[in-house]
Design an enzyme around this catalytic site. Sequence first.
Site, PDB file in Angstrom:
ATOM      1  N   HIS A   9       9.629  32.871  27.589  1.00  0.00           N
ATOM      2  CA  HIS A   9       9.912  31.744  26.695  1.00  0.00           C
ATOM      3  C   HIS A   9      11.102  30.926  27.171  1.00  0.00           C
ATOM      4  O   HIS A   9      11.032  29.712  27.280  1.00  0.00           O
ATOM      5  CB  HIS A   9      10.166  32.245  25.270  1.00  0.00           C
ATOM      6  N   GLU A  46      15.710  26.627  33.046  1.00  0.00           N
ATOM      7  CA  GLU A  46      14.912  26.476  34.262  1.00  0.00           C
ATOM      8  C   GLU A  46      15.029  27.725  35.106  1.00  0.00           C
ATOM      9  O   GLU A  46      15.971  28.490  34.934  1.00  0.00           O
ATOM     10  CB  GLU A  46      15.395  25.250  35.055  1.00  0.00           C
ATOM     11  N   LEU A  71       4.830  39.259  23.970  1.00  0.00           N
ATOM     12  CA  LEU A  71       4.256  40.443  23.345  1.00  0.00           C
ATOM     13  C   LEU A  71       2.935  40.137  22.648  1.00  0.00           C
ATOM     14  O   LEU A  71       1.993  40.921  22.714  1.00  0.00           O
ATOM     15  CB  LEU A  71       5.248  41.058  22.355  1.00  0.00           C
ATOM     16  N   ALA A  72       2.852  38.992  21.997  1.00  0.00           N
ATOM     17  CA  ALA A  72       1.643  38.644  21.249  1.00  0.00           C
ATOM     18  C   ALA A  72       1.093  37.296  21.728  1.00  0.00           C
ATOM     19  O   ALA A  72       1.791  36.508  22.350  1.00  0.00           O
ATOM     20  CB  ALA A  72       1.959  38.590  19.755  1.00  0.00           C
ATOM     21  N   GLY A  74       0.584  34.183  20.835  1.00  0.00           N
ATOM     22  CA  GLY A  74       0.902  33.027  20.006  1.00  0.00           C
ATOM     23  C   GLY A  74       0.552  31.736  20.731  1.00  0.00           C
ATOM     24  O   GLY A  74      -0.211  31.721  21.705  1.00  0.00           O
ATOM     25  N   HIS A  76       2.189  29.783  22.746  1.00  0.00           N
ATOM     26  CA  HIS A  76       2.504  29.673  24.176  1.00  0.00           C
ATOM     27  C   HIS A  76       1.433  30.329  25.045  1.00  0.00           C
ATOM     28  O   HIS A  76       1.045  29.797  26.078  1.00  0.00           O
ATOM     29  CB  HIS A  76       3.864  30.289  24.477  1.00  0.00           C
TER      30      HIS A  76
END
Length: 117
Positions: A9, A46, A71-72, A74, A76
């Site tokens: 992320h 970056e 982890l999940a 979502g 992204h």
Amino acid sequence: MEALIVVAHGSKVKSSNDEIIDIVSKIKSNVSNDLLVFHAFLELTEPSIFMAINKAIAENCKIIKIFPYFLAAGKHVQEDIPCEIKKFKKQYPQIEFVILPHIGKCAGIEDMIISNL
């Protein structure tokens, strides 16, 4: 030549980003020289996924594997990463882009969690 890009992320907290950099460094030391390994972030810092993919292309990688460090599944994982890859596939049809399963779908994740009890 192949590339692996670990995409996280990204955070305003430097130590969080450094964890990803450290993990990627450990991966690099455990794979052959035929696999180039990069880190990338989707937000807040970056290198971006765009920068990392362009670096792999500049290194003449013909297969680029993207590992979503999430982890999940979502937004992204389901939308943002595939959208970025779609743009590159259109621009570079000769390169094979592969999106690997995110962490929560990796084989053995439950064993890894149990092993840390």
